[in-house]
Design an enzyme around this catalytic site. Structure first.
Site, PDB file in Angstrom:
ATOM      1  N   ASP A  46      -2.711 -17.764   4.358  1.00 41.33           N
ATOM      2  CA  ASP A  46      -3.788 -18.522   3.729  1.00 41.33           C
ATOM      3  C   ASP A  46      -4.342 -19.575   4.685  1.00 41.33           C
ATOM      4  OD1 ASP A  46      -1.157 -19.336   3.309  1.00 41.33           O
ATOM      5  OD2 ASP A  46      -1.627 -20.556   1.567  1.00 41.33           O
ATOM      6  N   TYR A  71       0.818  -1.217   0.000  1.00 42.23           N
ATOM      7  CA  TYR A  71       0.000   0.000   0.000  1.00 42.23           C
ATOM      8  C   TYR A  71       0.856   1.273   0.000  1.00 42.23           C
ATOM      9  CZ  TYR A  71      -4.565  -2.225   0.629  1.00 42.23           C
ATOM     10  OH  TYR A  71      -5.729  -2.935   0.445  1.00 42.23           O
ATOM     11  N   ASP A 125      -5.742  -5.283   5.840  1.00 45.15           N
ATOM     12  CA  ASP A 125      -6.945  -4.761   5.199  1.00 45.15           C
ATOM     13  C   ASP A 125      -7.884  -5.901   4.826  1.00 45.15           C
ATOM     14  OD1 ASP A 125      -8.714  -2.985   4.085  1.00 45.15           O
ATOM     15  OD2 ASP A 125      -7.545  -2.623   2.269  1.00 45.15           O
ATOM     16  N   LYS A 150       3.378 -14.277   4.992  1.00 47.64           N
ATOM     17  CA  LYS A 150       3.671 -15.143   3.851  1.00 47.64           C
ATOM     18  C   LYS A 150       5.182 -15.208   3.653  1.00 47.64           C
ATOM     19  CE  LYS A 150       1.865 -17.749   0.613  1.00 47.64           C
ATOM     20  NZ  LYS A 150       1.096 -18.979   0.939  1.00 47.64           N
TER      21      LYS A 150
END
Length: 345
Positions: A206, A125, A230, A172
């Site tokens: 995930d 972002y 987010d 991740k």
């Protein structure tokens, strides 16, 4: 009684409707705030100003606190997100989104009590994008040790103050070994050297999302980088009734902006049917922030009265359309104000 100057940014779409509703609730509860109205987003452009006027930013710097309605962000074109600009300009590095079940709001789960803490100033972002060739574009994920360490320390301090038991980092780092790896290393270091009393775990994002929808009660405080935070905060909102019942705060070292998590919903703007609860809940977070930072028991009392009031309103079955009820914006506010005023008698 001291009155606190607070910047009010009505926002776009349903923003003016829900912030007007929250203002009425604050007044009914005797909250000692005095709003200074400034604009951002399409509302600012309509007035011939920039999308985020410097006068708005300066006003927040002066007052220290703002309550903000949703601002529209064009998809795939147009101006940069007002929210992103505001967070970066004011260094509001910690996004805090509490997610909990509310009586009267029927959901699949009845034991959700989470806090999502999101690093708010970098990651994907950051908006560092460029076109490499006519058919190739690139977006850069930015991570700095300063920001990663700062959000980790802030999160553990928050968990300690709120007597939360566990922090889980979603990441991740198995794929993004350098950027997410840095985020993890900072969190681990803060846990090991300063807060070993708080339980700590790391979950690949995930798998973490799967675990959230299987059993959210296994989590307490979630710590995530910007984009992940987010996405996951909206996922968690879906566990308790949607974006209409989840508040949010953007907090820096000295400044704080409180806002509903939902968007500007232009499709229902002006119809008087928007749910004002999320921005009202955000105003409760704002009052608690003022109470803590300025040692103001009047703000703390007003926040408690509003929270008790909307809990009772929902428990009594007074719901807006998005929650399966029949009340419009004004009807919900009337029901809430009634219960706040009844608590005085």
């Amino acid at each position: 009684m001291n009155s606190h100057d607070v910047v009010l940014i009505p926002g776009d779409g349903i923003g003016p409707e829900v912030t007007d509703a929250a203002s009425r609730v604050l007044e009914a509860a005797g909250a000692p705030v005095r709003f200074q109205v400034h604009h951002a987003g399409l509302a600012a452009l309509d007035r011939g100003d920039e999308v985020l006027p410097e006068s708005t930013v300066d006003a927040i710097r002066h007052c220290g606190v703002a309550l903000k309605g949703p601002c529209t962000t064009p998809v795939g074109e147009g101006f940069t997100s007002v929210n992103v600009q505001l967070r970066q300009k004011l260094n509001l590095f910690a996004a805090v989104r509490p997610v909990r079940n509310l009586d009267g709001v029927s959901t699949r789960f009845d034991d959700v009590d989470l806090v999502i803490i999101r690093e708010n100033t970098e990651g994907l972002y950051s908006g560092v994008e460029n076109q490499v060739t006519p058919d190739v574009v690139m977006s850069m994920k930015v991570a700095t040790e300063t920001a990663c360490d700062r959000i980790a320390r802030w999160s553990f301090r928050f968990a300690t103050r709120r007597q939360r038991k566990k922090i889980t980092v979603f990441h991740k780092a198995n794929i993004m070994k350098i950027t997410d790896g840095l985020f993890l290393r900072c969190a681990r270091h803060v846990h090991q050297t300063e807060y070993p009393n708080i339980e700590y775990e790391e979950v690949i994002i995930d798998a973490g999302c799967m675990k959230l929808v299987q059993d959210p009660s296994q989590f307490d405080v979630l710590l995530l980088e910007n984009l992940y935070g987010d996405v996951v905060s909206d996922l968690c909102a879906g566990l308790v009734g949607g974006l209409g019942v989840v508040p949010g705060a953007n907090i820096g070292e000295e400044l704080a902006v409180f806002e509903a998590v939902h968007g500007s919903a232009p499709d229902i703007a002006g119809q008087g049917v928007a749910n004002p609860l999320a921005v009202t809940m955000s105003s409760v977070m704002m009052l608690n922030h003022i109470a803590e930072s300025q040692d103001d028991p009047v703000c703390r009392d007003a926040s408690s009265r509003i929270k008790s009031g909307y809990n009772q309103t929902l428990s009594d079955g007074c719901l807006t359309g998005d929650l399966g009820g029949e009340l419009d914006t004004a009807g919900f506010v009337n029901a809430l104000v009634e219960r706040i005023e009844a608590s005085d008698s």
